[in-house]
Design an enzyme around this catalytic site. Sequence first.
Site, PDB file in Angstrom:
ATOM      1  NE  ARG A  56      38.110  30.707  28.246  1.00 44.93           N
ATOM      2  CZ  ARG A  56      38.825  30.263  27.254  1.00 44.93           C
ATOM      3  NH1 ARG A  56      40.196  30.620  27.509  1.00 44.93           N
ATOM      4  NH2 ARG A  56      38.639  29.307  26.353  1.00 44.93           N
ATOM      5  CE1 TYR A 109      43.282  40.830  51.920  1.00 44.94           C
ATOM      6  CE2 TYR A 109      43.813  39.185  50.206  1.00 44.94           C
ATOM      7  CZ  TYR A 109      42.986  39.683  50.943  1.00 44.94           C
ATOM      8  OH  TYR A 109      41.655  39.258  50.817  1.00 44.94           O
ATOM      9  CG  ASP A 181      47.920  45.188  46.497  1.00 43.15           C
ATOM     10  OD1 ASP A 181      47.186  46.127  46.469  1.00 43.15           O
ATOM     11  OD2 ASP A 181      47.499  43.958  46.962  1.00 43.15           O
ATOM     12  CE  LYS A 206      39.304  43.712  49.445  1.00 47.60           C
ATOM     13  NZ  LYS A 206      40.768  43.537  49.413  1.00 47.60           N
TER      14      LYS A 206
HETATM   15  C1  LIG Z   1      41.441  42.313  49.255  1.00 48.89           C
HETATM   16  C2  LIG Z   1      42.787  42.310  48.813  1.00 48.89           C
HETATM   17  C3  LIG Z   1      43.282  41.397  47.811  1.00 48.89           C
HETATM   18  C4  LIG Z   1      42.641  40.490  47.158  1.00 48.89           C
HETATM   19  O1  LIG Z   1      41.666  41.037  46.340  1.00 48.89           O
HETATM   20  P1  LIG Z   1      40.216  40.026  46.176  1.00 48.89           P
HETATM   21  O2  LIG Z   1      39.540  41.012  45.392  1.00 48.89           O
HETATM   22  O3  LIG Z   1      39.761  39.673  47.613  1.00 48.89           O
HETATM   23  O4  LIG Z   1      40.943  38.846  45.413  1.00 48.89           O
HETATM   24  C5  LIG Z   1      44.947  41.869  47.546  1.00 48.89           C
HETATM   25  N1  LIG Z   1      45.376  43.160  48.190  1.00 48.89           N
HETATM   26  C6  LIG Z   1      44.905  43.693  49.036  1.00 48.89           C
HETATM   27  C7  LIG Z   1      45.657  44.682  49.707  1.00 48.89           C
HETATM   28  C8  LIG Z   1      43.567  43.627  49.525  1.00 48.89           C
HETATM   29  O5  LIG Z   1      43.042  44.438  50.484  1.00 48.89           O
END
Ligand SMILES: *Cc1c(COP(=O)(O)O)cnc(C)c1O
Length: 380
Positions: A56, A109, A181, A206
């Site tokens: 962890r 998002y 992000d 992603k």
């Molecule tokens: C999918 C996504 C998230 C969240 O990510 P998870 O892995 O599903 O928790 C945050 N920001 C963007 C732009 C995303 O496409």
Amino acid sequence: MTEINFNTKTVHFQTKEPARNTSKAKPIYQTSAFVFTDLDDMESFFEGEKEYLYSRYSNPNTDDLGKGIAILEEAEDGVATSSGMSAILAGILAVANQGDHVVASDDLYGGTYQLFAQELLNFGIEVSFVSFEDIQKVREAITDKTVLIYTESVTNPLLRVEDLREVMALAKELKIKTMIDNTFATPYLLQPTKLGANLVVHSATKYIGGHSDVTAGVLVGEQDLIAKAKSKIITLGCNLSPFEAWLACRGLKTLSVRMERQSRNAQALAEALQAHEGVEEVYYPKFVSEKGNGAMVSMDLAEQVNVEEFFKSLGWVKIAPTLAGVETTVSYPLRTSHRTVPETLRNELGIGKQLVRISVGIEDEKDIIEAFIGAIEQAK
Ligand SMILES: *Cc1c(COP(=O)(O)O)cnc(C)c1O
């Protein structure tokens, strides 16, 4: 050493460890903890000589992912987390405390919007949402409590490319931290740290993973902020499992070839859709980087195209509430990612009933174009 018996042997049998560094692929350290030979040996962890104690806290595979993305983003340090959402949370908590204020883009998002609009309030952190299209609006939203500016480098689902240089200049002037992000652009197309971002976050679910088989997140940035984020991750239990980290690292190796092909396919699809009378508007960035403009394409279908019929007519293209895999998929933001965004805000943003978001894969360009044009023709 005394002879041990069957039950003890079942637990403690051990064959010889192979010599170090002979395995071509990184081994998976699928362990919750690390063992020590004596108390001095254990003490050496707390003195910083040994790296690992308890998974962890940290683990060689999760370190690989966090530090790997830090290398690609040219950031000082990085840490992997259980999801993109927990990476965002850890990043926010590394900067903001109770009573602090965050200015965020209004085109985020959906999950991030929910985290900011609801959960952060419970931490005593308030978020204002503004359009980043006009930097003056961002400036006006800043108060003496503002500690952080948050946005996405390429927004979801309308694929607006934010002027990060402008954002960074404002943040620097007012001595406010920035967190970006970078999920849609990936470090292949864009490295916000190089423009001055203090923290960069990814949903590794992603493009970094790239194969729709892992949920993971990564936060990279300045050493002291990552150290703070790590302590939050440890306490909140937002750590990533070793196997998930290993999968994401395996996916990461092909990021360049995937992004190159996927961006090229997306560019061609965007142009083909633009030229079709069944499409009202195409959302595809004009410029993300000289390497390409990303692999996401959104569009408003024309009024005469029935959305339900369109989704039924896509053939091998599957409907999936995610993106960035090697397969082309399609999603409907109104009923998935933006379900929880209030209707008034959705309308302001232009997320309507004809909006379709396409995640372009690595298939043949011609087949991808034919699948979408065919579905539009069918649904007219
Ligand atoms: C999918 C996504 C998230 C969240 O990510 P998870 O892995 O599903 O928790 C945050 N920001 C963007 C732009 C995303 O496409």
